[in-house]
Design a protein around this motif. Structure first.
Motif, short mmCIF file in Angstrom:
data_model
loop_
_atom_site.label_atom_id
_atom_site.label_comp_id
_atom_site.label_asym_id
_atom_site.label_seq_id
_atom_site.Cartn_x
_atom_site.Cartn_y
_atom_site.Cartn_z
N GLY A 177 -11.89 -36.86 12.57
CA GLY A 177 -11.16 -35.65 12.20
C GLY A 177 -10.42 -35.78 10.89
N PHE A 178 -10.72 -36.81 10.10
CA PHE A 178 -10.11 -36.97 8.78
C PHE A 178 -11.01 -37.86 7.92
CE2 PHE A 178 -8.34 -40.38 11.41
CZ PHE A 178 -8.55 -41.51 10.62
N THR A 179 -10.72 -37.87 6.62
CA THR A 179 -11.52 -38.63 5.65
C THR A 179 -11.02 -40.07 5.62
OG1 THR A 179 -11.74 -36.62 4.33
CG2 THR A 179 -12.30 -38.71 3.26
N ALA A 180 -11.86 -41.00 6.03
CA ALA A 180 -11.43 -42.39 6.23
C ALA A 180 -11.71 -43.30 5.05
CB ALA A 180 -12.09 -42.96 7.49
N SER A 181 -12.19 -42.76 3.94
CA SER A 181 -12.41 -43.58 2.76
C SER A 181 -12.08 -42.78 1.50
CB SER A 181 -13.86 -44.08 2.70
OG SER A 181 -14.78 -43.00 2.72
N GLY A 182 -11.71 -43.50 0.45
CA GLY A 182 -11.32 -42.86 -0.80
C GLY A 182 -10.02 -43.45 -1.32
N GLY A 199 3.41 -50.73 4.51
CA GLY A 199 1.98 -50.50 4.42
C GLY A 199 1.53 -49.99 3.06
N PRO A 200 0.22 -49.71 2.93
CA PRO A 200 -0.36 -49.29 1.65
C PRO A 200 0.25 -48.04 1.06
CG PRO A 200 -2.08 -49.88 3.21
CD PRO A 200 -0.79 -49.85 3.98
N ASP A 201 0.82 -47.16 1.88
CA ASP A 201 1.43 -45.92 1.38
C ASP A 201 2.47 -46.21 0.31
OD1 ASP A 201 -0.11 -44.40 2.99
OD2 ASP A 201 1.47 -43.80 4.39
N GLU A 202 3.29 -47.23 0.53
CA GLU A 202 4.36 -47.54 -0.43
C GLU A 202 3.80 -48.05 -1.75
OE1 GLU A 202 7.58 -47.06 -0.55
OE2 GLU A 202 7.50 -46.01 1.38
N ARG A 203 2.74 -48.84 -1.70
CA ARG A 203 2.15 -49.36 -2.94
C ARG A 203 1.42 -48.25 -3.70
NH1 ARG A 203 2.48 -53.34 0.69
NH2 ARG A 203 0.59 -52.90 1.86
N ARG A 204 0.80 -47.33 -2.97
CA ARG A 204 0.18 -46.18 -3.64
C ARG A 204 1.25 -45.30 -4.26
NH1 ARG A 204 -3.28 -46.29 0.98
NH2 ARG A 204 -2.04 -44.67 2.00
N ALA A 227 -11.38 -38.21 -7.56
CA ALA A 227 -11.19 -39.53 -6.96
C ALA A 227 -11.54 -40.63 -7.95
CB ALA A 227 -12.05 -39.66 -5.71
N ALA A 228 -12.59 -40.42 -8.73
CA ALA A 228 -13.01 -41.43 -9.70
C ALA A 228 -11.95 -41.64 -10.77
CB ALA A 228 -14.34 -41.02 -10.34
N THR A 229 -11.34 -40.54 -11.23
CA THR A 229 -10.27 -40.65 -12.23
C THR A 229 -9.08 -41.41 -11.67
OG1 THR A 229 -10.92 -38.56 -13.27
CG2 THR A 229 -8.68 -39.34 -13.69
N VAL A 230 -8.68 -41.07 -10.44
CA VAL A 230 -7.54 -41.74 -9.80
C VAL A 230 -7.82 -43.22 -9.61
CG1 VAL A 230 -6.20 -41.89 -7.66
CG2 VAL A 230 -6.71 -39.66 -8.66
N ALA A 231 -8.99 -43.55 -9.08
CA ALA A 231 -9.33 -44.95 -8.80
C ALA A 231 -9.40 -45.78 -10.07
CB ALA A 231 -10.65 -45.02 -8.04
N ARG A 232 -10.01 -45.21 -11.12
CA ARG A 232 -10.16 -45.96 -12.36
C ARG A 232 -8.81 -46.18 -13.04
NH1 ARG A 232 -11.80 -50.08 -14.30
NH2 ARG A 232 -11.84 -50.20 -16.55
N HIS A 256 -7.08 -42.40 -1.36
CA HIS A 256 -5.92 -42.20 -0.50
C HIS A 256 -5.79 -43.29 0.55
CE1 HIS A 256 -9.27 -40.47 1.68
NE2 HIS A 256 -8.57 -40.51 2.80
N ARG A 257 -6.78 -44.21 0.59
CA ARG A 257 -6.74 -45.34 1.51
C ARG A 257 -6.61 -46.68 0.76
NH1 ARG A 257 -6.35 -43.70 6.80
NH2 ARG A 257 -7.61 -45.46 7.52
N ASP A 258 -6.41 -46.60 -0.55
CA ASP A 258 -6.35 -47.80 -1.40
C ASP A 258 -5.19 -48.71 -1.05
OD1 ASP A 258 -8.48 -47.04 -2.85
OD2 ASP A 258 -7.43 -46.67 -4.72
#
Length: 361
Positions: free
Chosen positions: A253-258, A127-132, A187-192, A260-262
């Motif tokens: 009960g958790f943040t579903a976007s950002g 899943g995405p965890d490994e690519r992140r 988040a903006a720094t990480v995403a960019r 950390h979901r890339d």
């Protein structure tokens, strides 16, 4: 970047050993379960502060011992250096040229390394965890600001998620904008940074894949399309996305976007690699991504990283083995295998035989 020697004490199955490396190809060979991978793991750990095999540092300590110690002498474009790590049940201590490294961010970027093993197929298959995770480790070696932003993002994200579980909804709604303002900055720094990295990675991985497959396959990698733009634009877009989904996040009960979901898209001949690629195609694609990572390190730092290839040859057919050996020219490579002569194909190498955690000289 060159590792001159590696010293191990109570690390995995090594009691006490010193290993000398040459500037080119180093073949660490021996029967299975003798300590070849442990040697490769130690080099990568000194470079990144991260084990490619274990999430808990205490698992690196030899059974029955209180601590493990590893050190290496290295040389790069800025001269010679000594780096060491002492690992105990309660923590670890890194030193660079005798001076203690107090911040995890300062471990990264002293020695550069790229690690590939059969387990790296998770980069494609899981899943995405490994690519992140791949992006985080690679970018953090090149950019301390990225590592710092990622660490702060994760800490604030944890606090936000704890807030979302509160039953005091008035406090939750009042507090979320305050947390989100801080969260979106990092988040903006990480995403960019991730988007910029994937933009560099994609053509290099495509070229490496074409070389390994004699042009028979096309590899295409692309980042999350929603995270395009400047950091200021991303910060506002992420803040609006979070603000518009308070009810959803409170319900979950958790943040579903950002970030950390890339995820990143990986296609082979136009098909999703995770779903449609064969085992051989997956292996070649993952290896191509790692070879592209090597070139990015060279382009951005001015020198090649140490390339670690752990038990990769047994998983490749003969033509791809030969092409991979060709790609190692000009950089220090540590390659583990069971039989040295089966992987050299006439290429000169420093051969290191490992037997029960000991170098057989």
């Amino acid at each position: 970047m060159r590792i001159k020697n590696l010293n191990l004490k109570n690390f995995r199955n090594y009691a006490e050993e010193s290993i000398e490396f040459s500037d080119g190809l180093n073949v660490v060979f021996g029967r299975n379960a003798q300590g070849k991978t442990n040697c490769a793991e130690a080099v990568f750990y000194l470079c990144t502060g991260v084990s490619p095999r274990s999430k808990r540092d205490k698992q690196l300590i030899r059974s029955g011992e209180a601590c493990a110690e590893i050190s290496a002498a290295a040389e790069g474009r800025y001269g010679k250096m000594e780096i060491s790590a002492k690992i105990t049940e309660s923590g670890r201590e890194f030193r660079l040229n005798g001076n203690r490294i107090t911040k995890n961010a300062d471990i990264m970027g002293n020695l550069f390394s790229v690690f590939f093993s059969p387990q790296e197929l998770r980069l494609i298959q899981d899943g995405p965890d490994e690519r992140r995770r791949f992006l985080n480790v690679s970018i953090s070696q090149l950019s301390r600001p990225y590592y710092t932003a990622l660490s702060r993002y994760n800490k604030i994200l944890e606090q936000r998620n704890n807030l979302l579980k509160s039953r005091d909804l008035d406090t939750v709604y009042d507090s979320l904008p305050v947390w989100d303002e801080q969260l979106c900055k990092y988040a903006a720094t990480v995403a960019r940074k991730r988007a910029e990295y994937v933009e560099m990675l994609a053509p290099l991985a495509a070229e490496a894949h074409s070389h390994l497959t004699d042009g028979a396959e096309e590899l295409k990698i692309s980042p999350e399309k929603k995270y395009r733009g400047s950091e200021a634009e991303l910060e506002k877009r992420l803040f609006d996305e979070l603000s518009n989904n308070y009810d959803r996040d409170i319900r979950l009960g958790f943040t579903a976007s950002g970030p950390h979901r890339d995820d990143i898209d990986i296609l082979i001949n136009g098909n999703d690699a995770k779903t449609f690629a064969s085992q051989g195609q997956t292996r070649t694609a993952a290896l191509s991504i790692k070879l592209a990572e090597v070139e990015i390190f060279k382009n951005l730092s001015g020198e090649y990283p140490v390339l670690i290839l752990d038990d990769v040859m047994s998983e490749l057919d003969l033509p791809r083995r030969k092409k991979l050996v060709e790609r190692t020219s000009g950089l220090q490579t540590i390659l583990t295998c069971t039989h040295a002569e089966r992987v050299l194909y006439g290429k000169e190498a420093n051969k290191i035989k490992i037997e029960a955690g000991t170098v057989k000289r």
